[in-house]
Design a protein around this motif. Structure first.
Motif, PDB file in Angstrom:
ATOM      1  N   PRO A  80       0.790  -1.237   0.000  1.00 58.13           N
ATOM      2  CA  PRO A  80       0.000   0.000   0.000  1.00 58.13           C
ATOM      3  C   PRO A  80       0.818   1.281   0.000  1.00 58.13           C
ATOM      4  N   THR A  81       1.947   1.303   0.691  1.00 61.19           N
ATOM      5  CA  THR A  81       2.766   2.511   0.761  1.00 61.19           C
ATOM      6  C   THR A  81       4.235   2.150   0.627  1.00 61.19           C
ATOM      7  N   PRO A  82       5.054   3.098   0.199  1.00 63.61           N
ATOM      8  CA  PRO A  82       6.503   2.836   0.148  1.00 63.61           C
ATOM      9  C   PRO A  82       7.043   2.604   1.553  1.00 63.61           C
ATOM     10  N   PRO A  83       8.076   1.803   1.685  1.00 67.23           N
ATOM     11  CA  PRO A  83       8.690   1.638   3.001  1.00 67.23           C
ATOM     12  C   PRO A  83       9.362   2.929   3.432  1.00 67.23           C
ATOM     13  N   PRO A  84       9.541   3.125   4.734  1.00 64.14           N
ATOM     14  CA  PRO A  84      10.243   4.331   5.188  1.00 64.14           C
ATOM     15  C   PRO A  84      11.622   4.434   4.537  1.00 64.14           C
ATOM     16  N   GLU A  85      12.005   5.667   4.225  1.00 67.89           N
ATOM     17  CA  GLU A  85      13.280   5.885   3.553  1.00 67.89           C
ATOM     18  C   GLU A  85      14.426   5.295   4.357  1.00 67.89           C
ATOM     19  N   GLY A  86      15.288   4.552   3.672  1.00 64.85           N
ATOM     20  CA  GLY A  86      16.467   3.988   4.310  1.00 64.85           C
ATOM     21  C   GLY A  86      16.284   2.618   4.906  1.00 64.85           C
ATOM     22  N   THR A  87      15.028   2.110   4.949  1.00 64.17           N
ATOM     23  CA  THR A  87      14.809   0.808   5.577  1.00 64.17           C
ATOM     24  C   THR A  87      15.062  -0.350   4.624  1.00 64.17           C
ATOM     25  N   THR A  88      15.070  -0.085   3.325  1.00 66.05           N
ATOM     26  CA  THR A  88      15.326  -1.119   2.329  1.00 66.05           C
ATOM     27  C   THR A  88      16.547  -0.732   1.513  1.00 66.05           C
ATOM     28  N   PRO A  89      17.564  -1.585   1.451  1.00 72.17           N
ATOM     29  CA  PRO A  89      18.789  -1.209   0.737  1.00 72.17           C
ATOM     30  C   PRO A  89      18.577  -1.191  -0.765  1.00 72.17           C
ATOM     31  N   SER A  90      19.380  -0.396  -1.434  1.00 71.61           N
ATOM     32  CA  SER A  90      19.379  -0.374  -2.894  1.00 71.61           C
ATOM     33  C   SER A  90      20.361  -1.411  -3.416  1.00 71.61           C
ATOM     34  N   CYS A  91      20.339  -1.616  -4.735  1.00 73.84           N
ATOM     35  CA  CYS A  91      21.326  -2.525  -5.343  1.00 73.84           C
ATOM     36  C   CYS A  91      22.743  -2.042  -5.097  1.00 73.84           C
ATOM     37  N   GLY A  92      22.906  -0.702  -5.054  1.00 71.11           N
ATOM     38  CA  GLY A  92      24.215  -0.154  -4.802  1.00 71.11           C
ATOM     39  C   GLY A  92      24.719  -0.428  -3.406  1.00 71.11           C
ATOM     40  N   GLN A  93      23.817  -0.751  -2.485  1.00 77.13           N
ATOM     41  CA  GLN A  93      24.199  -1.073  -1.118  1.00 77.13           C
ATOM     42  C   GLN A  93      24.253  -2.569  -0.870  1.00 77.13           C
ATOM     43  N   ALA A  94      23.294  -3.310  -1.463  1.00 74.60           N
ATOM     44  CA  ALA A  94      23.148  -4.732  -1.137  1.00 74.60           C
ATOM     45  C   ALA A  94      23.670  -5.656  -2.223  1.00 74.60           C
ATOM     46  N   GLY A  95      23.781  -5.167  -3.455  1.00 72.78           N
ATOM     47  CA  GLY A  95      24.234  -6.008  -4.553  1.00 72.78           C
ATOM     48  C   GLY A  95      23.092  -6.714  -5.256  1.00 72.78           C
ATOM     49  N   VAL A  96      23.381  -7.251  -6.444  1.00 73.77           N
ATOM     50  CA  VAL A  96      22.402  -8.010  -7.210  1.00 73.77           C
ATOM     51  C   VAL A  96      23.156  -8.947  -8.148  1.00 73.77           C
ATOM     52  N   LEU A  97      22.649 -10.162  -8.291  1.00 72.60           N
ATOM     53  CA  LEU A  97      23.232 -11.120  -9.231  1.00 72.60           C
ATOM     54  C   LEU A  97      22.878 -10.693 -10.645  1.00 72.60           C
ATOM     55  N   GLY A  98      23.885 -10.397 -11.465  1.00 77.36           N
ATOM     56  CA  GLY A  98      23.642  -9.838 -12.780  1.00 77.36           C
ATOM     57  C   GLY A  98      22.785 -10.710 -13.674  1.00 77.36           C
ATOM     58  N   ALA A  99      23.054 -12.025 -13.695  1.00 79.04           N
ATOM     59  CA  ALA A  99      22.323 -12.915 -14.591  1.00 79.04           C
ATOM     60  C   ALA A  99      20.833 -12.951 -14.271  1.00 79.04           C
ATOM     61  N   MET A 100      20.469 -12.693 -13.005  1.00 77.52           N
ATOM     62  CA  MET A 100      19.063 -12.699 -12.630  1.00 77.52           C
ATOM     63  C   MET A 100      18.291 -11.587 -13.335  1.00 77.52           C
ATOM     64  N   CYS A 101      18.964 -10.488 -13.664  1.00 74.04           N
ATOM     65  CA  CYS A 101      18.297  -9.417 -14.399  1.00 74.04           C
ATOM     66  C   CYS A 101      17.786  -9.917 -15.746  1.00 74.04           C
ATOM     67  N   GLY A 102      18.565 -10.797 -16.387  1.00 76.28           N
ATOM     68  CA  GLY A 102      18.125 -11.361 -17.656  1.00 76.28           C
ATOM     69  C   GLY A 102      16.902 -12.238 -17.495  1.00 76.28           C
ATOM     70  N   GLN A 103      16.879 -13.055 -16.436  1.00 74.17           N
ATOM     71  CA  GLN A 103      15.718 -13.905 -16.186  1.00 74.17           C
ATOM     72  C   GLN A 103      14.451 -13.070 -16.015  1.00 74.17           C
TER      73      GLN A 103
END
Length: 407
Positions: free
Chosen positions: A191-214
């Motif tokens: 329903p609403t965005p989470p409070p600012e700063g409570t969820t990390p971004s990809c720049g903070q937490a990382g992301v598996l590149g190949a998953m973007c293709g999936q």
């Protein structure tokens, strides 16, 4: 839930188009009419990044006649691990230019409009209007909710995807005024965005590149289905990917009873759709600016501290893997979650006292200055003389030591 095709078929296919799209023509659910619908479609893709890259490539290859790409960013070397529409030679270029050039080389049938702008509440309607479909591959909550809310207002179907670390979600949201399609939007899921700063971004937490293709391929397939009327789109369903476990699961999404109409004006939205651009920078909660120091001033004070002419503690509130990429020399590490969970304990652990009874200053940094601002709030409330390092590691590399890597 099946839906009718979004787009009417365009002109008959040329000989060259029959050859190019022959594998689509062999599919009974698409065929000649479906391919002509694709060529007549107008699709807007939000973001030419990790998700936008495969979406744009597969929609261009499929022959979607007009693609609009909205992205205000430029290509960075750290993007290339997952944003496969760009190359090393594109570093420093606007992403919309790089993406448009790649699409043009892939399929001359496709007309591309690149919009190198930041989406906000003032321009969102004009940018999204006139498109048959919107695909959201952005990576911040304010923009996701703004896109969702404006699509709901305009009655435009929205293909939505979200990724972080090793997990992803994909769905289709569509609120049509004629009632033919149930009014399911992102706000029925969250329903609403989470409070600012409570969820990390990809720049903070990382992301598996190949998953973007999936995930991007699934999003592109959903777009093709909606445009042509083939199959059952992900309306009222969310696909959830656990890539480490190699499992897809599915969750239902239903309209929330009594949910008010989505906000559409800047005042109703209640947030800045351009994250990190709040006027005046972070505040102390009462409107006053947070105590802050520039990275250049920090470098001078670190030099003075090394000579015994200054006394302070430099605190890094990033996660441990981030410190493995780059650090500011002389910092101690306490991740933000620990600071927020027990700020008084952190203050005690850092032993901020010194002879004469005046507490040492605590200079706090993170990657960009946002998480450190949260830490400064909490540590100040716990009695510390906390100061935010403006721009964090990114500013340190840009202004103090360009030989260091960024992420």
């Amino acid at each position: 839930m099946r839906t009718s095709a979004l787009v009417e078929p365009g002109p008959p296919l040329t000989r060259e188009q029959v050859q190019r799209y022959s594998r689509h023509l062999l599919l009974g659910q698409l065929g000649d009419a479906g391919q002509r619908r694709l060529l007549a479609a107008r699709v807007l893709v939000m973001g030419a990044g990790g998700l936008g890259s495969p979406v744009l490539q597969y929609l261009a290859a499929a022959g979607v006649g007009h693609l609009t790409v909205v992205d205000d960013d430029v290509v960075d070397a750290s993007n290339l691990q997952r944003q496969v529409i760009h190359s090393t030679a594109d570093v420093g270029r606007p992403k919309v230019e790089s993406a448009a050039e790649h699409i043009g080389a892939l399929n001359p049938d496709v007309e591309v409009t690149g919009r190198h702008v930041r989406l906000d509440a003032a321009n969102a309607r004009d940018l999204l209007a006139g498109h048959d479909l919107v695909i959201d591959g952005t990576d911040n909550f304010p923009t996701r909710y703004l896109v969702n809310d404006v699509c709901a207002e305009l009655g435009i179907p929205l293909v939505w995807g979200s990724i972080l670390r090793f997990d992803a979600q994909v769905s289709v949201f569509w609120s049509r005024p004629d009632g033919e399609t149930p009014g399911v939007t992102l706000r029925d899921l969250f329903p609403t965005p989470p409070p600012e700063g409570t969820t990390p971004s990809c720049g903070q937490a990382g992301v598996l590149g190949a998953m973007c293709g999936q995930v991007g391929s699934i999003m592109a397939a959903e777009a093709v289905k909606l445009i042509t009327g083939a199959g059952e789109p992900l309306l009222g369903r969310v696909l959830v990917l656990d890539v480490l476990g190699a499992r897809w699961s599915e969750l239902p999404v239903r309209p929330r009873p009594g949910t008010p109409a989505p906000p559409t004006t800047p005042e109703e939205l209640g947030y800045d759709p351009a994250p990190g651009t709040a006027p005046g920078g972070p505040t102390d909660g009462g409107g006053a600016p947070l105590p802050a120091i520039s990275v250049r001033a920090l470098a001078e004070r670190l030099g003075a501290r090394a000579r015994g002419a200054d006394d302070f503690i430099l605190l890094d509130v990033r996660e441990v893997p981030e410190r493995g990429i780059v650090t500011i020399p002389g910092a101690v590490s306490v991740p933000l979650a620990e600071v927020l969970a027990d700020p008084e304990g952190v203050v005690h652990r850092l032993d901020l006292g010194r002879p004469g009874g005046v507490a040492r200053e605590l200079l706090v940094h993170c990657r960009s200055g946002q998480r450190s601002a949260q830490a400064v709030h909490a540590l100040s409330d716990a009695g510390a003389r906390a100061v935010n390092v403006e721009g964090g590691v990114l500013a340190w590399v840009a202004d103090v030591d360009p030989t260091l890597p960024t992420y």
